[in-house]
Design an enzyme around this catalytic site. Sequence first.
Site, PDB file in Angstrom:
ATOM      1  N   PHE A  25       5.920 -49.806 -64.024  1.00  0.00           N
ATOM      2  CA  PHE A  25       5.704 -51.222 -63.750  1.00  0.00           C
ATOM      3  C   PHE A  25       6.706 -52.022 -64.573  1.00  0.00           C
ATOM      4  CE2 PHE A  25       2.436 -54.081 -61.917  1.00  0.00           C
ATOM      5  CZ  PHE A  25       1.924 -53.238 -60.948  1.00  0.00           C
TER       6      PHE A  25
ATOM      7  N   GLN B 106       2.827 -67.993 -65.050  1.00  0.00           N
ATOM      8  CA  GLN B 106       3.727 -66.991 -64.491  1.00  0.00           C
ATOM      9  C   GLN B 106       3.961 -67.150 -62.998  1.00  0.00           C
ATOM     10  OE1 GLN B 106       2.571 -62.575 -64.245  1.00  0.00           O
ATOM     11  NE2 GLN B 106       4.231 -62.657 -65.722  1.00  0.00           N
TER      12      GLN B 106
ATOM     13  N   HIS C 150       5.243 -65.039 -60.052  1.00  0.00           N
ATOM     14  CA  HIS C 150       5.521 -63.633 -59.733  1.00  0.00           C
ATOM     15  C   HIS C 150       6.670 -63.598 -58.733  1.00  0.00           C
ATOM     16  CE1 HIS C 150       4.970 -59.584 -58.191  1.00  0.00           C
ATOM     17  NE2 HIS C 150       4.048 -59.343 -59.100  1.00  0.00           N
TER      18      HIS C 150
ATOM     19  N   LEU D 184       0.497 -61.978 -52.590  1.00  0.00           N
ATOM     20  CA  LEU D 184       1.241 -61.128 -53.509  1.00  0.00           C
ATOM     21  C   LEU D 184       1.644 -59.788 -52.900  1.00  0.00           C
ATOM     22  CD1 LEU D 184       2.027 -61.334 -56.572  1.00  0.00           C
ATOM     23  CD2 LEU D 184       0.391 -59.494 -56.864  1.00  0.00           C
TER      24      LEU D 184
ATOM     25  N   GLU E 287       4.162 -55.527 -57.810  1.00  0.00           N
ATOM     26  CA  GLU E 287       5.305 -54.941 -58.493  1.00  0.00           C
ATOM     27  C   GLU E 287       5.310 -53.424 -58.309  1.00  0.00           C
ATOM     28  OE1 GLU E 287       5.693 -57.194 -62.101  1.00  0.00           O
ATOM     29  OE2 GLU E 287       5.889 -55.306 -63.160  1.00  0.00           O
TER      30      GLU E 287
ATOM     31  N   ARG F  66       8.724 -60.178 -65.240  1.00  0.00           N
ATOM     32  CA  ARG F  66       8.624 -61.091 -64.091  1.00  0.00           C
ATOM     33  C   ARG F  66       9.395 -62.389 -64.259  1.00  0.00           C
ATOM     34  NH1 ARG F  66       2.201 -59.966 -62.965  1.00  0.00           N
ATOM     35  NH2 ARG F  66       2.584 -57.849 -62.215  1.00  0.00           N
TER      36      ARG F  66
ATOM     37  N   HIS G  45       1.265 -67.415 -60.030  1.00  0.00           N
ATOM     38  CA  HIS G  45       0.452 -66.202 -60.080  1.00  0.00           C
ATOM     39  C   HIS G  45      -0.541 -66.138 -61.228  1.00  0.00           C
ATOM     40  CE1 HIS G  45      -0.521 -62.052 -59.345  1.00  0.00           C
ATOM     41  NE2 HIS G  45      -0.037 -61.658 -60.487  1.00  0.00           N
TER      42      HIS G  45
ATOM     43  N   ARG H 154       3.375 -62.672 -69.163  1.00  0.00           N
ATOM     44  CA  ARG H 154       2.524 -61.489 -69.150  1.00  0.00           C
ATOM     45  C   ARG H 154       3.225 -60.330 -68.453  1.00  0.00           C
ATOM     46  NH1 ARG H 154      -0.926 -59.088 -65.303  1.00  0.00           N
ATOM     47  NH2 ARG H 154      -0.835 -60.809 -63.848  1.00  0.00           N
TER      48      ARG H 154
HETATM   49  C1  LIG Z   1      -2.947 -60.866 -55.967  1.00  0.00           C
HETATM   50  C2  LIG Z   1      -3.091 -60.530 -57.407  1.00  0.00           C
HETATM   51  C3  LIG Z   1      -2.712 -59.276 -57.883  1.00  0.00           C
HETATM   52  C4  LIG Z   1      -2.846 -58.941 -59.222  1.00  0.00           C
HETATM   53  N1  LIG Z   1      -2.489 -57.678 -59.646  1.00  0.00           N
HETATM   54  C5  LIG Z   1      -2.684 -57.349 -60.946  1.00  0.00           C
HETATM   55  C6  LIG Z   1      -2.394 -56.017 -61.405  1.00  0.00           C
HETATM   56  O1  LIG Z   1      -1.970 -55.146 -60.648  1.00  0.00           O
HETATM   57  N2  LIG Z   1      -2.610 -55.740 -62.697  1.00  0.00           N
HETATM   58  C7  LIG Z   1      -3.087 -56.670 -63.577  1.00  0.00           C
HETATM   59  O2  LIG Z   1      -3.272 -56.349 -64.739  1.00  0.00           O
HETATM   60  N3  LIG Z   1      -3.379 -57.919 -63.171  1.00  0.00           N
HETATM   61  C8  LIG Z   1      -3.194 -58.280 -61.872  1.00  0.00           C
HETATM   62  N4  LIG Z   1      -3.496 -59.558 -61.469  1.00  0.00           N
HETATM   63  C9  LIG Z   1      -4.113 -60.485 -62.409  1.00  0.00           C
HETATM   64  C10 LIG Z   1      -5.586 -60.199 -62.571  1.00  0.00           C
HETATM   65  O3  LIG Z   1      -6.101 -59.679 -61.388  1.00  0.00           O
HETATM   66  C11 LIG Z   1      -6.383 -61.441 -62.937  1.00  0.00           C
HETATM   67  O4  LIG Z   1      -5.761 -62.096 -63.976  1.00  0.00           O
HETATM   68  C12 LIG Z   1      -7.775 -61.053 -63.377  1.00  0.00           C
HETATM   69  O5  LIG Z   1      -8.386 -60.268 -62.398  1.00  0.00           O
HETATM   70  C13 LIG Z   1      -8.652 -62.225 -63.704  1.00  0.00           C
HETATM   71  O6  LIG Z   1      -9.946 -61.758 -63.995  1.00  0.00           O
HETATM   72  P1  LIG Z   1     -11.082 -62.677 -64.588  1.00  0.00           P
HETATM   73  O7  LIG Z   1     -12.261 -61.821 -64.842  1.00  0.00           O
HETATM   74  O8  LIG Z   1     -10.524 -63.452 -65.728  1.00  0.00           O
HETATM   75  O9  LIG Z   1     -11.339 -63.712 -63.428  1.00  0.00           O
HETATM   76  P2  LIG Z   1     -11.879 -63.498 -61.917  1.00  0.00           P
HETATM   77  O10 LIG Z   1     -11.945 -62.102 -61.512  1.00  0.00           O
HETATM   78  O11 LIG Z   1     -11.143 -64.405 -61.052  1.00  0.00           O
HETATM   79  O12 LIG Z   1     -13.315 -64.036 -62.027  1.00  0.00           O
HETATM   80  C14 LIG Z   1     -13.598 -65.397 -62.209  1.00  0.00           C
HETATM   81  C15 LIG Z   1     -15.072 -65.537 -62.038  1.00  0.00           C
HETATM   82  O13 LIG Z   1     -15.479 -66.811 -62.464  1.00  0.00           O
HETATM   83  C16 LIG Z   1     -16.354 -67.364 -61.524  1.00  0.00           C
HETATM   84  N5  LIG Z   1     -16.265 -68.808 -61.684  1.00  0.00           N
HETATM   85  C17 LIG Z   1     -15.160 -69.583 -61.690  1.00  0.00           C
HETATM   86  N6  LIG Z   1     -15.504 -70.875 -61.887  1.00  0.00           N
HETATM   87  C18 LIG Z   1     -16.850 -70.903 -62.018  1.00  0.00           C
HETATM   88  C19 LIG Z   1     -17.798 -71.922 -62.234  1.00  0.00           C
HETATM   89  N7  LIG Z   1     -17.445 -73.197 -62.344  1.00  0.00           N
HETATM   90  N8  LIG Z   1     -19.109 -71.593 -62.306  1.00  0.00           N
HETATM   91  C20 LIG Z   1     -19.505 -70.301 -62.157  1.00  0.00           C
HETATM   92  N9  LIG Z   1     -18.647 -69.300 -61.956  1.00  0.00           N
HETATM   93  C21 LIG Z   1     -17.335 -69.595 -61.890  1.00  0.00           C
HETATM   94  C22 LIG Z   1     -15.922 -66.812 -60.200  1.00  0.00           C
HETATM   95  O14 LIG Z   1     -16.984 -66.813 -59.280  1.00  0.00           O
HETATM   96  C23 LIG Z   1     -15.530 -65.396 -60.591  1.00  0.00           C
HETATM   97  O15 LIG Z   1     -16.664 -64.569 -60.575  1.00  0.00           O
HETATM   98  C24 LIG Z   1      -3.347 -59.898 -60.119  1.00  0.00           C
HETATM   99  C25 LIG Z   1      -3.719 -61.153 -59.666  1.00  0.00           C
HETATM  100  C26 LIG Z   1      -3.584 -61.482 -58.328  1.00  0.00           C
HETATM  101  C27 LIG Z   1      -3.947 -62.847 -57.872  1.00  0.00           C
END
Ligand SMILES: Cc1cc2nc3c(=O)[nH]c(=O)nc-3n(C[C@H](O)[C@H](O)[C@H](O)COP(=O)(O)OP(=O)(O)OC[C@H]3O[C@@H](n4cnc5c(N)ncnc54)[C@H](O)[C@@H]3O)c2cc1C
Lengths: 597, 235
Positions: free
Chosen positions: A117, A237, A239, A249, A252, A283, A370, A412
């Site tokens: 990666f 970031q 991407h 997306l 990578e 990135r 991203h 990142r």
């Molecule tokens: C397309 C894509 C591909 C990616 N690929 C990778 C990868 O290969 N490797 C990597 O390391 N990272 C990757 N990332 C980044 C990574 O996936 C995210 O940064 C990470 O999953 C975020 O997780 P989280 O638990 O912080 O938030 P999330 O999984 O987004 O969860 C947020 C939660 O908060 C809740 N929420 C939000 N606001 C409120 C509110 N006001 N009240 C109640 N609940 C709320 C939502 O319902 C959700 O459950 C990728 C991101 C994207 C978009």
Amino acid sequence: MSNLHQFEVVVVGAGGAGLMAGLYASRTAKTAVISKLYPTRSHTGAAQGGVGAALGNLEEDHPEWHTFDTVKGSDYLGDQDAIEFMCEEAVPAIYELEHMGLPFDRTPDGKISQRPFGGHTNNVTGKPVRRACHAADRTGHMILQTLYQQCLKNNVTFYDEFQVLDLIMSNGKAAGVIAVELATGELHTFHAKAVIIATGGHGRIWEITSNAYAYTGDGPAITLRHGLPLEDMEFFQFHPTGIYKLGILITEGVRGEGGVLLNGKGERFMERYAPKVKDLASRDVISRAMYMEMAEGRGINGQNYLYLDVRPETVNKYAALDGRTNPDGSPYRVTGEQILAKLPDIVDFCRVYLGVDPVTQPMPVQPTAHYTMGGIPTNKFGEALADEKGTVVPGLYAAGEVACVSVHGANRLGTNSLLDLVVFGKYAGLRAAEYAKGADFPPLPADAGDYIQEHLSRLRSGTGKENAFDIAREMKKVMFDHVGIFRVEAGMQQALQKIRELQERYKHVSVTDTGKIFNTELISAWELGNLLDLAEVITVCCLNRTESRGGHARDDYPKRDDVNWLKHTMIWKRNGQLQIGYKPVTITKYQPKERTY
Amino acid sequence: MEITLKVFRYNPEKDAKWHYETYVIEGQPTDRVLDLLEYVKGYIDGTLSFRRSCAHGVCGSDAMRINGRNRLACKALVRDVGTKITVEPLIGLKVIKDLIVDMEPFFDNYKKILPFLINETPPPADGKERYQSPEDRAIFDDTTKCILCACCTTSCPSFWANDDYVGPAAIVNAHRFIFDSRDEAANERLKVLNSMFGVYRCHTIFNCTEACPREIQVTKAIGEVKMAILRGKIK
Ligand SMILES: Cc1cc2nc3c(=O)[nH]c(=O)nc-3n(C[C@H](O)[C@H](O)[C@H](O)COP(=O)(O)OP(=O)(O)OC[C@H]3O[C@@H](n4cnc5c(N)ncnc54)[C@H](O)[C@@H]3O)c2cc1C
Ligand code: FES
């Protein structure tokens, strides 16, 4: 107060970070996980390529190498103590996920499979290293499913489709949250000793984004309103490879499997910008190189996109030129079937949205908004910080994309976010539960729900001369054009003025849906207010930082300036005014050096 | 191009009965049905309600009936469904408002099949991973793709007839664990699926396989589970 609930720990968000926090906190404390989406709809499920850990399953690797790569990737803005902690914890964290049932892809001898990666290297040779543990190109989906399944197994209490609208603070301590139950429109008060914010990012501020509709920055917008600081908000970031115009997306991992970026002249231009690792540079470096190519007229047909090419003939050609080998030393070669097997979702996205088959045609791509590097400042145990001196806000925690530990600094590395979620989600959960055991419930202030009630009724009674969708569209466009991959003073000033004008216009939005049941119009309008507040904060921070570092690239200050800017930005909103302060970067082993790939 | 979008509408706080509303709007062949719904919500009628999040077919929020077929609105493009589009809520789950249905019974069925790895044998003493060959991993690969959107279950006539039937999605998720070489609770799951609300309600109509936006071979997975029950064990 109607609909009053009491829990020792309340987790806001049920993505990777929130579920991990909920799982750990609920082992010892009465815990509720509140989420505006069904947990399995969280954006963690969209993550594709992999989660990083120096398991060394296919070749030599060490947590120290992972640490150094992350420090370098962060453009030396990451805090090195926290990075070292994360990279060491990475190894047991991945094994824990495997024990929980995560179906990783396997090596021929049955171990967890790993792929290269961007920015992850063998620190001796400087060549890419296989560090990203993966389950096809749906690693995030598998993490989200596995963690949710473990929560079900352990009877974690969920409030699904409850949206948190405000935090309750009581004499400087977190005391709970106010949430709306979407199905009924009723407000609920969750009285708690500890609150963990895990609401994800805010990429919906920009026009072209890989981020979900739900990425509206609810968490940081709420804490900002309570006078708490945000950290490093100028670092977002972009991407390199979003599907042209749609922003969806393309992982990578495509380049990890040997795909290359080509310009309108058919050149593999990354050779010029990152001679050693080329298409697997970090990135920020690639997105900027793409911008340069397009600005100099070398986009495809002179347009604002480039090609990402993973056709077997292309992959094999460049793999031979690079001398790339398999772990057993044989030359690296791929077939169309292997591409399909390793990247099934990518192939599907391209077929559905572009009508392009990546096994036989190149994919048109452009950089896409991203990932949120900045956010709610925390220490490495997920404890939220009140100031630049590291003072903890009692009872308040943050983890995941919403938090700024800071392990990602100015940029990142891929695979480090999924890692961040599991490591810091766990520690936030443990710490919050431990704190709750030794604390009493803070008294609930009598006016706890007033602010949000008032705000919602304002949204219902605006003059209606402004349309929320127009405001959102204009915000996204100005932010993408002027506070995007390349930034200059004049453009950003213009953006700031525009955002402030939009904030004024927002006051005239009126929600037409007068009902209570699933009033998604009202909720979206509230979310738009969050996006506007954060867009303002981001633009102010971008204008303030007069250097280029990682994801923050300025045409008018093209160089990194360690003398003046090797420090974190902190920003507060006090009496309606934004105020900026700074926090030193923690440097342990690695002195800042020029960054080349 | 001009698009005619006919949408099922029901607001329990106002309407005694559901009805259809037709919107004529401008669109592109590459627009997603979700984009059209967003447009209607933004500029024509803010009260129109539906769920959505990822907008690219991976979160499972926006399953609905589009021209009579269960699809994700974010994965159905105008060029694939045509310019006369009818959008309705999923069948077999209670409509709460417009295109939003009550998903609770669906998730309850999912929970019945013990959707989590059960393995009481301690992991390797060195703390590392349990081994699994690529061949063993491949056996259940297809069913790990499920995003719990409910397209399959709500396309199934047996589920419409009786919502106590656990439905294809729950069986797909059971398959994911039953055929995982690391799992030890296959028999418990098979017991659930061997009950009167289990796999034998499936009459191999194949609606589910056609409906799956993740292209999971749902009917095949159900068949493999039936075989496992017949043989009384997995391997
Ligand atoms: C397309 C894509 C591909 C990616 N690929 C990778 C990868 O290969 N490797 C990597 O390391 N990272 C990757 N990332 C980044 C990574 O996936 C995210 O940064 C990470 O999953 C975020 O997780 P989280 O638990 O912080 O938030 P999330 O999984 O987004 O969860 C947020 C939660 O908060 C809740 N929420 C939000 N606001 C409120 C509110 N006001 N009240 C109640 N609940 C709320 C939502 O319902 C959700 O459950 C990728 C991101 C994207 C978009
Ligand atoms: S919005 Fe996520 S599947 Fe359609």
